[in-house]
Design a protein around this motif. Structure first.
Motif, mmCIF file in Angstrom:
data_model
loop_
_atom_site.group_PDB
_atom_site.id
_atom_site.type_symbol
_atom_site.label_atom_id
_atom_site.label_comp_id
_atom_site.label_asym_id
_atom_site.label_seq_id
_atom_site.Cartn_x
_atom_site.Cartn_y
_atom_site.Cartn_z
ATOM 1 N N LYS A 89 -8.196 -2.068 4.169
ATOM 2 C CA LYS A 89 -7.053 -2.840 3.692
ATOM 3 C C LYS A 89 -6.805 -4.001 4.656
ATOM 4 O O LYS A 89 -6.733 -3.786 5.873
ATOM 5 C CB LYS A 89 -5.807 -1.951 3.609
ATOM 6 C CG LYS A 89 -4.621 -2.646 2.972
ATOM 7 C CD LYS A 89 -3.419 -1.739 2.901
ATOM 8 C CE LYS A 89 -2.199 -2.503 2.433
ATOM 9 N NZ LYS A 89 -0.988 -1.684 2.544
ATOM 10 N N ARG A 138 -7.837 -5.392 -0.703
ATOM 11 C CA ARG A 138 -8.494 -4.100 -0.503
ATOM 12 C C ARG A 138 -9.992 -4.181 -0.790
ATOM 13 O O ARG A 138 -10.402 -4.830 -1.750
ATOM 14 C CB ARG A 138 -7.876 -3.035 -1.411
ATOM 15 C CG ARG A 138 -6.440 -2.727 -1.019
ATOM 16 C CD ARG A 138 -5.777 -1.744 -1.962
ATOM 17 N NE ARG A 138 -4.376 -1.591 -1.625
ATOM 18 C CZ ARG A 138 -3.897 -0.702 -0.750
ATOM 19 N NH1 ARG A 138 -4.707 0.136 -0.141
ATOM 20 N NH2 ARG A 138 -2.600 -0.647 -0.490
ATOM 21 N N THR A 182 -7.109 -2.530 9.927
ATOM 22 C CA THR A 182 -7.588 -1.737 8.785
ATOM 23 C C THR A 182 -7.789 -0.283 9.216
ATOM 24 O O THR A 182 -7.993 -0.007 10.396
ATOM 25 C CB THR A 182 -8.917 -2.294 8.248
ATOM 26 O OG1 THR A 182 -9.921 -1.995 9.196
ATOM 27 C CG2 THR A 182 -8.833 -3.783 8.028
#
Lengths: 101, 101
Positions: free
Chosen positions: A34, A67, A99
């Motif tokens: 992410k 994402r 992330t």
């Protein structure tokens, strides 16, 4: 090129110790990254694309805005090899600190 | 920015005439592109990424080697808008002749 050897379950478990965000799903390595936004997500993908092409070992991946979902396997070996572990490590290095993988 | 208006079924049908490789699946625009190899596939994705970011309208997409699967929808409108049709057209233009879309 010598075909990469399939990894044993023990070898995969050992490798996952240094890949905390990754898991094995259906015999493949899987991770969900992410990022802050699309620019960061696609910037990451672009870095990885160059590294993957250079090694001739490519991820299966999908992207929705910030994402990036990644699945790694070695089709020639019909399973996981060191090529997958090494690509996972390169991806973690290319990703930015925030992330989960 | 004025939110984009949802398209009627008739408007979607009309738009699909000029997007022969695209179909509506689950209310979203869908297309599967196939390229010669990963370099062509990711080159296409890179072109589209720049165009998508500029318009602030991004695709949902996945890539496996020479294949790129694309889904378009407008989340704010919870359906299809002209932003999706325009992005589909840009993608077809960015793709190289040999792809089906």
């Amino acid at each position: 090129m010598i075909p990469a050897k399939n990894l044993s379950e023990r070898e995969i478990e050992d490798a996952l110790v240094s890949l905390p965000g990754w898991s094995v799903q259906g015999g493949k390595l899987h991770c969900e990254y992410k990022f802050a936004d699309f620019v960061e997500a696609f910037g990451f993908m672009t870095q990885v694309a160059l590294l993957a092409e250079k090694r001739n070992h490519h991820p299966e991946w999908s992207n929705v805005y910030n994402r990036v979902s990644v699945t790694l396997t070695t089709h020639d070996a019909n399973g996981l090899t060191m090529n997958d572990i090494e690509l996972a490590r390169l991806m973690d290095r290319a990703s930015i600190g925030e992330t989960p993988c």
